[in-house]
Design a protein around this motif. Sequence first.
Motif, short mmCIF file in Angstrom:
data_model
loop_
_atom_site.label_atom_id
_atom_site.label_comp_id
_atom_site.label_asym_id
_atom_site.label_seq_id
_atom_site.Cartn_x
_atom_site.Cartn_y
_atom_site.Cartn_z
N ALA A 158 -5.92 0.61 2.33
CA ALA A 158 -7.21 -0.34 2.23
C ALA A 158 -8.06 0.22 1.33
O ALA A 158 -9.10 -0.50 0.99
CB ALA A 158 -7.70 -0.34 3.70
N ARG B 143 -1.57 7.57 0.07
CA ARG B 143 -2.48 6.60 -0.46
C ARG B 143 -3.23 5.91 0.89
O ARG B 143 -2.65 5.85 2.04
CB ARG B 143 -1.72 5.43 -1.17
CG ARG B 143 -0.80 4.77 -0.41
CD ARG B 143 0.07 3.82 -1.15
NE ARG B 143 0.70 2.84 -0.38
CZ ARG B 143 0.29 1.43 0.21
NH1 ARG B 143 -0.83 1.16 0.02
NH2 ARG B 143 1.16 1.08 0.97
N ARG C 59 -5.90 4.28 -3.09
CA ARG C 59 -4.60 3.86 -2.90
C ARG C 59 -3.94 4.09 -4.00
O ARG C 59 -2.64 4.27 -4.12
CB ARG C 59 -4.62 2.50 -2.55
CG ARG C 59 -4.82 1.51 -3.78
CD ARG C 59 -4.36 -0.02 -3.03
NE ARG C 59 -5.40 -0.48 -2.14
CZ ARG C 59 -5.33 -1.60 -1.55
NH1 ARG C 59 -4.45 -2.39 -1.67
NH2 ARG C 59 -6.31 -1.95 -0.72
N ALA D 171 -4.96 -3.42 -9.69
CA ALA D 171 -5.90 -4.10 -8.74
C ALA D 171 -5.73 -5.56 -8.27
O ALA D 171 -5.82 -5.93 -7.19
CB ALA D 171 -7.52 -3.80 -8.95
N PRO E 218 -9.56 1.56 -2.78
CA PRO E 218 -9.43 0.68 -3.90
C PRO E 218 -8.51 1.36 -4.99
O PRO E 218 -7.98 2.56 -4.62
CB PRO E 218 -11.03 1.17 -4.65
CG PRO E 218 -11.23 2.66 -3.92
CD PRO E 218 -10.63 2.47 -2.62
N ARG F 175 -2.49 -6.11 -6.15
CA ARG F 175 -2.94 -5.57 -4.67
C ARG F 175 -3.92 -6.15 -4.00
O ARG F 175 -3.90 -6.03 -2.80
CB ARG F 175 -3.11 -4.05 -4.76
CG ARG F 175 -1.81 -3.14 -5.20
CD ARG F 175 -2.35 -1.85 -5.67
NE ARG F 175 -1.42 -0.77 -5.53
CZ ARG F 175 -0.21 -0.78 -6.51
NH1 ARG F 175 -0.73 -1.33 -7.69
NH2 ARG F 175 0.43 0.27 -6.67
N ALA G 42 -6.95 -5.46 -4.62
CA ALA G 42 -7.78 -4.26 -4.24
C ALA G 42 -9.04 -4.30 -4.96
O ALA G 42 -9.05 -4.93 -6.27
CB ALA G 42 -7.02 -3.09 -4.63
N ASP G 43 -9.94 -3.65 -4.64
CA ASP G 43 -11.24 -3.27 -5.59
C ASP G 43 -10.82 -2.36 -6.40
O ASP G 43 -9.86 -1.58 -6.50
CB ASP G 43 -12.30 -2.58 -4.71
CG ASP G 43 -12.85 -3.88 -3.85
OD1 ASP G 43 -12.57 -5.04 -3.77
OD2 ASP G 43 -13.80 -3.46 -2.70
#
Length: 292
Positions: A147, A144, A253, A171, A149, A174, A176-177
């Motif tokens: 950093a 993964r 990821r 998302a 998405p 995390r 995350a995008d």
Amino acid sequence: MTKPVVVGLDGSPSSLDAVAAAAHEAALRGTQLRLVHAFGAPPLHALAGGPAWNPAAAGVRELLDGTLTAAERRAHEVAAGIDIARDVTVGDPLTVLEIASRTSALVVVGSRGLNAFGSLLLGSTAAHLAAHGRCPVLVVRGRRNPAGPVLLAVDDAPASEEAVRFAFAEASLRGADLNALHVCRTGSPDSYDGPADPPFVTSSENHLREHAEQVLKDALSGPQERHPHVTVRRMPLVGRVRHTLVEASADARLVVAGARGRGGFTGLLLGSVSQALLHHAHCPVAVVRHRQ
């Protein structure tokens, strides 16, 4: 009580990687990590010329203690304060984990396991659980991008709805995008992935891309309102469906895909896209089964 995150163990390096991923998931959710080690019943007949099967003589207890201790150590390396429970069971690993999925937030397994008596055959376990599990199943494979998405494979079927909700939640957890991708196939033979693809279509690429944009709009509008802090990138594409998704997973990821939940065969339950991702994605894959 919050549902636990369950991870299947067999002592293989792949299952220890699954433990690390499961510990991270449990820490994100603030819930318990449950280590499950299931081993089958003894063989009906001893091997020719060999001694009768004896758990003590075979060192089963020592093997289990070593496997569980190593798993706990790995989990605490990832999340030091995590609550861990042990569950050692005699039974078919597929059945044990499927039952565990009924009361779990997530089941995590590795993509490969030990091919020996009493072990979790994680290749088949991953496919079986993805098709029959009662909660989302995370298969740890590839590498993964920490950093990167969360990548969501959006379908235009009801099976995608729960996968969309799960992807937004992941998302959000995390920070995350979320890259939401829907791929339409053209009528060109170049876009043909294999015999599992639907028949060729004759629509223009512009029409197909407009259709993909509408699928994404319909699928994402509700969950996006509930998660306004998640940055979403809509990716309406035209091309080879499975090939495009596998390529896109290289920078992600996590990949999230739905499973149809129809029929009696694993292939029908999963669909060709989910199966392709389980076998070829470059990062961990979460399969979210649609429960009718």
